[in-house]
Write an enzyme that holds these catalytic residues in place. Structure first.
Site, PDB file in Angstrom:
ATOM      1  N   ILE A   7      -3.965   0.692   6.629  1.00 32.71           N
ATOM      2  CA  ILE A   7      -4.409  -0.690   5.953  1.00 32.71           C
ATOM      3  C   ILE A   7      -5.010  -0.561   4.734  1.00 32.71           C
ATOM      4  O   ILE A   7      -5.550   0.530   4.337  1.00 32.71           O
ATOM      5  CB  ILE A   7      -5.267  -1.296   6.841  1.00 32.71           C
ATOM      6  CG1 ILE A   7      -5.568  -2.708   6.719  1.00 32.71           C
ATOM      7  CG2 ILE A   7      -6.493  -0.421   7.181  1.00 32.71           C
ATOM      8  CD1 ILE A   7      -6.353  -3.419   8.079  1.00 32.71           C
ATOM      9  N   CYS A   8      -4.886  -1.802   3.971  1.00 40.17           N
ATOM     10  CA  CYS A   8      -5.811  -2.014   2.787  1.00 40.17           C
ATOM     11  C   CYS A   8      -4.992  -1.016   1.718  1.00 40.17           C
ATOM     12  O   CYS A   8      -3.751  -1.270   1.152  1.00 40.17           O
ATOM     13  CB  CYS A   8      -7.179  -1.619   2.931  1.00 40.17           C
ATOM     14  SG  CYS A   8      -8.287  -2.152   1.618  1.00 40.17           S
ATOM     15  N   ALA A   9      -5.586  -0.288   1.178  1.00 41.48           N
ATOM     16  CA  ALA A   9      -5.312   0.510  -0.003  1.00 41.48           C
ATOM     17  C   ALA A   9      -4.472   1.643   0.602  1.00 41.48           C
ATOM     18  O   ALA A   9      -3.352   2.149  -0.346  1.00 41.48           O
ATOM     19  CB  ALA A   9      -6.251   1.034  -0.839  1.00 41.48           C
ATOM     20  N   TYR A  30      -3.327  -3.877   0.564  1.00 41.03           N
ATOM     21  CA  TYR A  30      -4.075  -4.718  -0.275  1.00 41.03           C
ATOM     22  C   TYR A  30      -3.352  -5.277  -1.673  1.00 41.03           C
ATOM     23  O   TYR A  30      -3.018  -4.489  -2.416  1.00 41.03           O
ATOM     24  CB  TYR A  30      -5.357  -4.079  -0.606  1.00 41.03           C
ATOM     25  CG  TYR A  30      -6.677  -4.933  -0.939  1.00 41.03           C
ATOM     26  CD1 TYR A  30      -7.326  -5.501  -0.068  1.00 41.03           C
ATOM     27  CD2 TYR A  30      -6.891  -5.200  -2.563  1.00 41.03           C
ATOM     28  CE1 TYR A  30      -8.422  -6.411  -0.326  1.00 41.03           C
ATOM     29  CE2 TYR A  30      -7.988  -5.888  -2.699  1.00 41.03           C
ATOM     30  CZ  TYR A  30      -8.481  -6.554  -1.629  1.00 41.03           C
ATOM     31  OH  TYR A  30      -9.484  -7.399  -2.083  1.00 41.03           O
TER      32      TYR A  30
END
Length: 183
Positions: free
Chosen positions: A102-104, A124
């Site tokens: 998740i995210c970066a 992200y």
């Protein structure tokens, strides 16, 4: 019992790491939190101190049903640069274990090391160029393609964690956990 590895590093995103660990444990998974550093305690991106269950070096030979990466910076970079973790991801990918980030981390870890090549993925916003060889899906908070699940960021940590749980423990267990969380 379903087993999950959650690698953490200094700079991992606080909400994502804790939400992943908590939701999966609520769902009955045996979650091992492992630091990629030489000590178990890390300081997350926003200052939360988290003590891992083990060092990654201590659990490297174990096979898990899933490896789930929180994002955050520079946490994702520490995960990306951990050769042992990348070796574990490759070994698990060959066995079709669930790999989630998740995210970066979908871009910084999975993109850098080819895990999203020819797959749909999200991350992200602003990191999408790192999804090398993937089709970036901007309008979906969580994307699954084959054995890879990716999520956008902190606000999506709950949906992402529940998606991982659904793939590991089934929809009935996931609905039970979600109901208890008021989702």
């Amino acid at each position: 019992m379903t087993t999950v590895l959650v690698p953490i590093a200094n700079g991992s995103e606080d909400i994502e790491a804790i939400t992943i660990i908590d939701v999966l444990r609520r769902g009955g998974a045996e979650v091992t939190v492992a630091s990629v550093h030489e000590e178990k305690q890390i300081q997350a991106a926003n200052g939360t101190k988290i003590v891992a269950d083990a060092l990654l070096t201590d659990v490297a030979e174990h096979m898990y049903d899933a490896i789930v990466l929180p994002g955050g910076m520079p946490g994702a970079e520490h995960l990306r640069d951990c050769k042992l973790l990348i070796d574990m991801l490759e070994k698990h990918d060959i066995q079709d274990a669930l790999l989630a980030a998740i995210c970066a981390s979908p871009a910084v870890v999975f993109g850098t090391h080819g895990f999203v090549m020819d797959k749909q993925a999200t991350c992200y916003p602003g990191f999408e160029e790192g999804l090398k060889g993937a089709e970036y899906i901007a309008d979906q908070p969580v994307v699954m393609d084959d054995n890879i699940i990716t999520g956008q960021g902190p606000a999506m940590a709950m949906a992402f964690s529940l998606a991982v749980l659904a793939n590991l423990q089934g929809i009935e267990k996931t609905q039970e956990v979600a109901q208890g969380l008021l989702c």
